[in-house]
Design a protein around this motif. Sequence first.
Motif, PDB file in Angstrom:
ATOM      1  N   ASP A   1       0.808  -1.217   0.000  1.00 39.05           N
ATOM      2  CA  ASP A   1       0.000   0.000   0.000  1.00 39.05           C
ATOM      3  C   ASP A   1       0.843   1.269   0.000  1.00 39.05           C
ATOM      4  O   ASP A   1       0.472   2.270  -0.605  1.00 39.05           O
ATOM      5  CB  ASP A   1      -1.017  -0.026   1.166  1.00 39.05           C
ATOM      6  CG  ASP A   1      -0.376  -0.235   2.541  1.00 39.05           C
ATOM      7  OD1 ASP A   1       0.829  -0.561   2.600  1.00 39.05           O
ATOM      8  OD2 ASP A   1      -1.094  -0.072   3.538  1.00 39.05           O
TER       9      ASP A   1
ATOM     10  N   GLU B   1     -11.564   4.978  -1.469  1.00 34.05           N
ATOM     11  CA  GLU B   1     -11.602   3.620  -2.041  1.00 34.05           C
ATOM     12  C   GLU B   1     -10.476   2.730  -1.523  1.00 34.05           C
ATOM     13  O   GLU B   1     -10.571   1.508  -1.536  1.00 34.05           O
ATOM     14  CB  GLU B   1     -11.399   3.697  -3.571  1.00 34.05           C
ATOM     15  CG  GLU B   1     -12.486   4.420  -4.329  1.00 34.05           C
ATOM     16  CD  GLU B   1     -13.619   3.479  -4.633  1.00 34.05           C
ATOM     17  OE1 GLU B   1     -13.317   2.331  -5.023  1.00 34.05           O
ATOM     18  OE2 GLU B   1     -14.777   3.886  -4.445  1.00 34.05           O
TER      19      GLU B   1
ATOM     20  N   ARG C   1      -8.883   1.753   1.187  1.00 36.14           N
ATOM     21  CA  ARG C   1      -8.983   0.723   2.219  1.00 36.14           C
ATOM     22  C   ARG C   1      -9.585  -0.557   1.632  1.00 36.14           C
ATOM     23  O   ARG C   1      -9.091  -1.654   1.857  1.00 36.14           O
ATOM     24  CB  ARG C   1      -9.876   1.279   3.311  1.00 36.14           C
ATOM     25  CG  ARG C   1      -9.665   0.689   4.635  1.00 36.14           C
ATOM     26  CD  ARG C   1     -10.295   1.561   5.713  1.00 36.14           C
ATOM     27  NE  ARG C   1      -9.498   2.725   6.033  1.00 36.14           N
ATOM     28  CZ  ARG C   1      -9.984   3.939   6.336  1.00 36.14           C
ATOM     29  NH1 ARG C   1     -11.267   4.163   6.339  1.00 36.14           N
ATOM     30  NH2 ARG C   1      -9.163   4.924   6.630  1.00 36.14           N
ATOM     31  N   ASN C   2     -10.679  -0.373   0.861  1.00 34.81           N
ATOM     32  CA  ASN C   2     -11.330  -1.542   0.268  1.00 34.81           C
ATOM     33  C   ASN C   2     -10.450  -2.229  -0.763  1.00 34.81           C
ATOM     34  O   ASN C   2     -10.388  -3.456  -0.825  1.00 34.81           O
ATOM     35  CB  ASN C   2     -12.656  -1.147  -0.389  1.00 34.81           C
ATOM     36  CG  ASN C   2     -13.772  -1.144   0.631  1.00 34.81           C
ATOM     37  OD1 ASN C   2     -13.763  -1.951   1.561  1.00 34.81           O
ATOM     38  ND2 ASN C   2     -14.708  -0.230   0.474  1.00 34.81           N
ATOM     39  N   THR C   3      -9.770  -1.433  -1.572  1.00 34.84           N
ATOM     40  CA  THR C   3      -8.908  -2.013  -2.604  1.00 34.84           C
ATOM     41  C   THR C   3      -7.827  -2.893  -1.977  1.00 34.84           C
ATOM     42  O   THR C   3      -7.505  -3.969  -2.488  1.00 34.84           O
ATOM     43  CB  THR C   3      -8.235  -0.897  -3.440  1.00 34.84           C
ATOM     44  OG1 THR C   3      -9.221   0.080  -3.733  1.00 34.84           O
ATOM     45  CG2 THR C   3      -7.652  -1.418  -4.712  1.00 34.84           C
ATOM     46  N   CYS C   4      -7.277  -2.436  -0.861  1.00 32.96           N
ATOM     47  CA  CYS C   4      -6.217  -3.200  -0.187  1.00 32.96           C
ATOM     48  C   CYS C   4      -6.776  -4.502   0.396  1.00 32.96           C
ATOM     49  O   CYS C   4      -6.156  -5.563   0.271  1.00 32.96           O
ATOM     50  CB  CYS C   4      -5.581  -2.369   0.930  1.00 32.96           C
ATOM     51  SG  CYS C   4      -4.632  -0.980   0.297  1.00 32.96           S
ATOM     52  N   LEU C   5      -7.959  -4.435   1.005  1.00 34.75           N
ATOM     53  CA  LEU C   5      -8.557  -5.644   1.589  1.00 34.75           C
ATOM     54  C   LEU C   5      -8.998  -6.608   0.490  1.00 34.75           C
ATOM     55  O   LEU C   5      -8.878  -7.826   0.630  1.00 34.75           O
ATOM     56  CB  LEU C   5      -9.727  -5.270   2.510  1.00 34.75           C
ATOM     57  CG  LEU C   5      -9.310  -4.539   3.793  1.00 34.75           C
ATOM     58  CD1 LEU C   5     -10.524  -4.025   4.553  1.00 34.75           C
ATOM     59  CD2 LEU C   5      -8.465  -5.440   4.702  1.00 34.75           C
ATOM     60  N   ASP C   6      -9.498  -6.059  -0.631  1.00 34.87           N
ATOM     61  CA  ASP C   6      -9.882  -6.902  -1.777  1.00 34.87           C
ATOM     62  C   ASP C   6      -8.676  -7.723  -2.236  1.00 34.87           C
ATOM     63  O   ASP C   6      -8.772  -8.924  -2.482  1.00 34.87           O
ATOM     64  CB  ASP C   6     -10.334  -6.046  -2.971  1.00 34.87           C
ATOM     65  CG  ASP C   6     -11.692  -5.379  -2.752  1.00 34.87           C
ATOM     66  OD1 ASP C   6     -12.392  -5.757  -1.791  1.00 34.87           O
ATOM     67  OD2 ASP C   6     -12.034  -4.478  -3.542  1.00 34.87           O
TER      68      ASP C   6
ATOM     69  N   ARG D   1     -14.282 -11.849   2.063  1.00 35.72           N
ATOM     70  CA  ARG D   1     -14.698 -10.432   2.050  1.00 35.72           C
ATOM     71  C   ARG D   1     -15.951 -10.222   2.893  1.00 35.72           C
ATOM     72  O   ARG D   1     -16.214  -9.128   3.368  1.00 35.72           O
ATOM     73  CB  ARG D   1     -14.958  -9.964   0.614  1.00 35.72           C
ATOM     74  CG  ARG D   1     -13.828  -9.347  -0.121  1.00 35.72           C
ATOM     75  CD  ARG D   1     -12.905  -8.505   0.702  1.00 35.72           C
ATOM     76  NE  ARG D   1     -13.018  -7.070   0.470  1.00 35.72           N
ATOM     77  CZ  ARG D   1     -13.137  -6.165   1.434  1.00 35.72           C
ATOM     78  NH1 ARG D   1     -13.243  -6.535   2.691  1.00 35.72           N
ATOM     79  NH2 ARG D   1     -13.171  -4.888   1.142  1.00 35.72           N
TER      80      ARG D   1
ATOM     81  N   PRO E   1     -15.126  -9.434   7.431  1.00 35.57           N
ATOM     82  CA  PRO E   1     -14.013  -8.492   7.567  1.00 35.57           C
ATOM     83  C   PRO E   1     -13.186  -8.734   8.825  1.00 35.57           C
ATOM     84  O   PRO E   1     -11.955  -8.589   8.798  1.00 35.57           O
ATOM     85  CB  PRO E   1     -14.680  -7.119   7.629  1.00 35.57           C
ATOM     86  CG  PRO E   1     -16.096  -7.318   7.234  1.00 35.57           C
ATOM     87  CD  PRO E   1     -16.434  -8.764   7.378  1.00 35.57           C
TER      88      PRO E   1
ATOM     89  N   GLU F   1      -9.247  -9.371   8.738  1.00 37.08           N
ATOM     90  CA  GLU F   1      -8.342  -8.486   9.480  1.00 37.08           C
ATOM     91  C   GLU F   1      -7.504  -9.269  10.485  1.00 37.08           C
ATOM     92  O   GLU F   1      -6.338  -8.943  10.709  1.00 37.08           O
ATOM     93  CB  GLU F   1      -9.132  -7.362  10.161  1.00 37.08           C
ATOM     94  CG  GLU F   1      -9.398  -6.232   9.182  1.00 37.08           C
ATOM     95  CD  GLU F   1     -10.508  -5.283   9.603  1.00 37.08           C
ATOM     96  OE1 GLU F   1     -10.844  -5.243  10.808  1.00 37.08           O
ATOM     97  OE2 GLU F   1     -11.040  -4.587   8.720  1.00 37.08           O
TER      98      GLU F   1
END
Length: 329
Positions: A40, A52, A54-59, A289, A292, A296
């Motif tokens: 990141d 966006e 945060r979501n892109t990294c978790l995706d 997904r 969460p 995490e």
Amino acid sequence: MRIFSGIQPTGAKHFGNYSGGFRQYAATARQGEGFFCVVDLHSLSVPYDPVEFRNTCLDLAAMLFATGLDPEHSTVFIQSHVSAHAEANWLLGAVATFGELNRMTQFKDKSAGKESVSAALFAYPVLMAGDILLYQTDVVPVGDDQRQHVELARNLAQRFNARFGETFKLPRGIYPEEGARIMDLQAPDRKMSTTGGTQLGTVYMLDEPDEIRRKFKSAVTDTGREVRRAPDKPGISNLVEIMAVARATSPAEVEAQYEGQGYGKFKTDVGEAVIELLAPIKKRYLELRGDPTGLERLLARGAEKARATSAPTLHRMYDVMGFVPRVRD
Ligand code: AMP
Ligand code: TRP
């Protein structure tokens, strides 16, 4: 054998990323002790949307697990969770030169014609070198486009060791040949890509089966009717490669199996094989997904392992560079 790779959280991933990226990470991870990092910090080198992000990294983290990295065996973590990466970046700045960074072709490409270029984009390869060197890495599986950056990491390690004392192992890049260049289904002279490809020619990891069917049905083919790779048949050659990846076999085997059959059935079959490959991946991805807290927790565990593994090297860097040791009270 210690393995390290970093993966950029940049939008929707496609079949090319699976073939040249995810699939190779899972295969290499089985050969040793793997560290896979969602980089990141690297992503702020180009304009991005913090909402966006945060979501892109978790995706991306979920996709790494879904495509086969086993959290019991490999360490998957987010770069910014391990502060050693930002620190190593600054310390290695002492041995990286302006001249060598200015020669990086990726920097030249990404900065060409831009009105404003971030300092982070220029320093990007130093951060990447730190990622790799902090883990005393043996091998770095990456795409061919990262060759120059891996070479730079080796050069920085050598220079640092010579100037301050033996600290880093010299890493070696590995560049998988097979399936390393999946082309756009509509324009097989271009790499399949989210930014540079066509909409209909790009198969995304999360596409619905009907969408995948439609994309393969309308894939451009070439003149002739033999299912065989040839330089003048980029469309069919690409489909043969895709079929080999989807069925986990070799292109030669695919050709043998379709000998004497026309393009029509072959195109349909490739679509179905890709649907079959992606269905369980998508299922696992959606499970991850959809939870969460679980995701995490996996990433927190990864970061803890990464912190513990990188700490001795970071401390050695501070030590040999002559910094005043921190005393605990
Ligand atoms: P990117 O998201 O473009 O940074 O790529 C992530 C990973 O996917 C890298 O290892 C690339 O080498 C790989 N990759 C990207 N596009 C393709 C493609 N069309 N064919 C094969 N591998 C690809
Ligand atoms: N620069 C790499 C890319 O764009 C991503 C990356 C960052 C990386 N740090 C790394 C790859 C360390 C391998 C090792 O693909």
